[in-house]
Scaffold this motif. Sequence first.
Motif, PDB file in Angstrom:
ATOM      1  N   ASN A  53       0.855  -1.204   0.000  1.00  0.00           N
ATOM      2  CA  ASN A  53       0.000   0.000   0.000  1.00  0.00           C
ATOM      3  C   ASN A  53       0.886   1.247   0.000  1.00  0.00           C
ATOM      4  O   ASN A  53       2.112   1.142   0.118  1.00  0.00           O
ATOM      5  CB  ASN A  53      -0.962  -0.009   1.209  1.00  0.00           C
ATOM      6  N   GLY A  54       0.275   2.398  -0.111  1.00  0.00           N
ATOM      7  CA  GLY A  54       1.035   3.649  -0.176  1.00  0.00           C
ATOM      8  C   GLY A  54       1.760   3.965   1.124  1.00  0.00           C
ATOM      9  O   GLY A  54       2.846   4.551   1.116  1.00  0.00           O
ATOM     10  N   THR A  55       1.157   3.565   2.235  1.00  0.00           N
ATOM     11  CA  THR A  55       1.779   3.806   3.540  1.00  0.00           C
ATOM     12  C   THR A  55       3.053   2.972   3.679  1.00  0.00           C
ATOM     13  O   THR A  55       4.075   3.459   4.182  1.00  0.00           O
ATOM     14  CB  THR A  55       0.775   3.456   4.659  1.00  0.00           C
ATOM     15  N   LEU A  58       5.732   4.668   1.748  1.00  0.00           N
ATOM     16  CA  LEU A  58       6.319   5.778   2.509  1.00  0.00           C
ATOM     17  C   LEU A  58       7.261   5.254   3.597  1.00  0.00           C
ATOM     18  O   LEU A  58       8.350   5.798   3.806  1.00  0.00           O
ATOM     19  CB  LEU A  58       5.208   6.615   3.153  1.00  0.00           C
ATOM     20  N   THR A  79      -2.287  17.056   4.654  1.00  0.00           N
ATOM     21  CA  THR A  79      -2.071  15.801   3.940  1.00  0.00           C
ATOM     22  C   THR A  79      -2.720  14.692   4.742  1.00  0.00           C
ATOM     23  O   THR A  79      -3.189  14.910   5.864  1.00  0.00           O
ATOM     24  CB  THR A  79      -0.568  15.515   3.750  1.00  0.00           C
ATOM     25  N   PHE A  80      -2.745  13.488   4.159  1.00  0.00           N
ATOM     26  CA  PHE A  80      -3.198  12.337   4.919  1.00  0.00           C
ATOM     27  C   PHE A  80      -2.121  12.008   5.956  1.00  0.00           C
ATOM     28  O   PHE A  80      -0.930  12.198   5.698  1.00  0.00           O
ATOM     29  CB  PHE A  80      -3.442  11.154   3.979  1.00  0.00           C
ATOM     30  N   ALA A  82      -0.563   9.554   6.856  1.00  0.00           N
ATOM     31  CA  ALA A  82       0.527   8.641   6.495  1.00  0.00           C
ATOM     32  C   ALA A  82       1.801   9.380   6.087  1.00  0.00           C
ATOM     33  O   ALA A  82       2.911   8.889   6.332  1.00  0.00           O
ATOM     34  CB  ALA A  82       0.091   7.710   5.367  1.00  0.00           C
ATOM     35  N   SER A  83       1.656  10.577   5.481  1.00  0.00           N
ATOM     36  CA  SER A  83       2.852  11.334   5.038  1.00  0.00           C
ATOM     37  C   SER A  83       3.739  11.690   6.228  1.00  0.00           C
ATOM     38  O   SER A  83       4.955  11.765   6.088  1.00  0.00           O
ATOM     39  CB  SER A  83       2.454  12.639   4.337  1.00  0.00           C
ATOM     40  N   VAL A 125       4.155  16.901  -0.601  1.00  0.00           N
ATOM     41  CA  VAL A 125       2.955  16.155  -1.027  1.00  0.00           C
ATOM     42  C   VAL A 125       2.334  16.912  -2.200  1.00  0.00           C
ATOM     43  O   VAL A 125       1.999  18.094  -2.069  1.00  0.00           O
ATOM     44  CB  VAL A 125       1.939  16.062   0.138  1.00  0.00           C
ATOM     45  N   ASP A 151       5.601  12.563  -1.979  1.00  0.00           N
ATOM     46  CA  ASP A 151       4.366  11.816  -1.743  1.00  0.00           C
ATOM     47  C   ASP A 151       3.426  12.165  -2.893  1.00  0.00           C
ATOM     48  O   ASP A 151       2.786  13.221  -2.904  1.00  0.00           O
ATOM     49  CB  ASP A 151       3.756  12.171  -0.385  1.00  0.00           C
ATOM     50  N   ALA A 153       0.834  10.265  -3.870  1.00  0.00           N
ATOM     51  CA  ALA A 153      -0.372   9.433  -3.765  1.00  0.00           C
ATOM     52  C   ALA A 153      -1.533  10.044  -4.551  1.00  0.00           C
ATOM     53  O   ALA A 153      -2.423   9.343  -5.009  1.00  0.00           O
ATOM     54  CB  ALA A 153      -0.759   9.249  -2.303  1.00  0.00           C
ATOM     55  N   HIS A 154      -1.504  11.379  -4.715  1.00  0.00           N
ATOM     56  CA  HIS A 154      -2.581  12.075  -5.430  1.00  0.00           C
ATOM     57  C   HIS A 154      -2.219  12.393  -6.873  1.00  0.00           C
ATOM     58  O   HIS A 154      -3.010  13.046  -7.553  1.00  0.00           O
ATOM     59  CB  HIS A 154      -2.867  13.434  -4.766  1.00  0.00           C
ATOM     60  N   SER A 181       0.069   5.655  -4.344  1.00  0.00           N
ATOM     61  CA  SER A 181      -0.915   4.774  -3.700  1.00  0.00           C
ATOM     62  C   SER A 181      -1.918   4.318  -4.754  1.00  0.00           C
ATOM     63  O   SER A 181      -2.290   5.094  -5.633  1.00  0.00           O
ATOM     64  CB  SER A 181      -1.657   5.526  -2.592  1.00  0.00           C
ATOM     65  N   GLY A 193      -2.499  -1.013  -2.586  1.00  0.00           N
ATOM     66  CA  GLY A 193      -1.230  -1.141  -3.286  1.00  0.00           C
ATOM     67  C   GLY A 193      -0.471   0.158  -3.284  1.00  0.00           C
ATOM     68  O   GLY A 193      -1.048   1.230  -3.043  1.00  0.00           O
TER      69      GLY A 193
HETATM   70  C1  LIG Z   1      -3.753   7.674   0.250  1.00  0.00           C
HETATM   71  C2  LIG Z   1      -2.577   8.419   0.720  1.00  0.00           C
HETATM   72  C3  LIG Z   1      -1.468   7.791   1.317  1.00  0.00           C
HETATM   73  C4  LIG Z   1      -1.463   6.368   1.759  1.00  0.00           C
HETATM   74  O1  LIG Z   1      -1.774   5.443   0.812  1.00  0.00           O
HETATM   75  P1  LIG Z   1      -2.460   4.043   1.228  1.00  0.00           P
HETATM   76  O2  LIG Z   1      -2.354   3.261  -0.038  1.00  0.00           O
HETATM   77  O3  LIG Z   1      -3.871   4.336   1.617  1.00  0.00           O
HETATM   78  O4  LIG Z   1      -1.673   3.465   2.335  1.00  0.00           O
HETATM   79  C5  LIG Z   1      -0.357   8.553   1.602  1.00  0.00           C
HETATM   80  N1  LIG Z   1      -0.328   9.871   1.352  1.00  0.00           N
HETATM   81  C6  LIG Z   1      -1.383  10.508   0.821  1.00  0.00           C
HETATM   82  C7  LIG Z   1      -1.282  11.966   0.555  1.00  0.00           C
HETATM   83  C8  LIG Z   1      -2.551   9.807   0.503  1.00  0.00           C
HETATM   84  O5  LIG Z   1      -3.599  10.459   0.011  1.00  0.00           O
END
Ligand SMILES: *Cc1c(COP(=O)(O)O)cnc(C)c1O
Length: 384
Positions: A53-55, A58, A79-80, A82-83, A125, A151, A153-154, A181, A193
Amino acid sequence: MIPYGRQKIDNEDIQAVCEVLRSDWLTQGPTVVDFENAVSEYCGARYAVAVANGTAALHLAALAAGFSSDDEVITSPITFVASANCIAYTGARPVFADINSQTYCIDPEEIQSKLTPATRGLIPVHFSGRPCDMQAIADLALEHNLVVIEDAAHAIGASYEINGKSYKVGCCAHSEMTIFSFHPVKHITTGEGGMITTNSEDLYKKLLLLRSHGITKDPVKMIRNDGPWYYEQQNLGFNYRITDFQCALGLSQLRKIDTFVDRRREIVAAYNERFSNNIKLLIPFEHISTVSSWHLYLLQFKNLDRLEVFNALREKGLGVNVHYIPVNLQPYYVDHFGYGAGDFPKAEEYYSRVITLPLFPAMTDEDVDYVISAVLDTVRGMTR
Ligand SMILES: *Cc1c(COP(=O)(O)O)cnc(C)c1O
């Protein structure tokens, strides 16, 4: 209810997954490598490593970067979580730098004001799909010897221009690594993923080891070799692998990325056209030197009660949301790192006014028109 985002899966995608399910490999087989190659080629990076996953992407990027306790790493408060969490996973201190009020992305001047001798890295991000000011960020990194992890993810499919040259997000021309992500609300999905791209062979090898327990089976890399059964754990890694059937879905989705992004840009253009001359609304900004891939449509409501607007839109059947609550205001960050209200005024002002409207490629023109009418009807006659 029209959600704020959702996946678009077609028969080709389903067939691609079924094919892998009938094959010999369910995980860590040839389709993982095919997906990695397709993403690295699409972004223009030398290497790609697919993960769970994206996390996880990271986390591994932060470890490969060498962040550890006593280090500080700077990211955006908008940001989410996870960043910032990936910094804390390594024992380093998550430091925030306020956003630019126009772009909502981290502001390089604010980064400058947060640099200390302990600063080791930056995690910009590309918020909502709009690329950060990568020239300014790369300049700071060079001057202060910092590792940059984008990051994105977006932002798969986004690009930016510097001195007339176009760079695709993920090419890592201005960073050490970029993460993506593939969660279902993002541009393309594998269910769960993620992916890390890099141009560094050294980082690539570290990431491969970390993805699978820190274990190598390559005799050339082993310190000892007891026999054909032998494998060697050389550092502390994880099981962050992704499956072959997920990567089959990812590969099939990636073939459609450009049409997905085009449709997102079309919807954003329709929203902007109808919202731009309403004085109660502030539409998202797109710099002429960037091409946003528009993961989120972020509309600010000025001098209105955001909660009232939000509830009214939900009542009209829009699955609106808010992205994001400033990370520094989360209780974990207040308790562990001493952050609190007032730390980042621009982030807080943005947060107090924003609502995320539905935006995804499967939206019909009727959906788009309905969202526009719902928003305009809601704010008409509404004052604080
Ligand atoms: C979705 C997201 C993540 C994490 O991705 P996951 O696949 O949900 O773990 C990290 N950073 C940002 C900015 C996100 O939007």
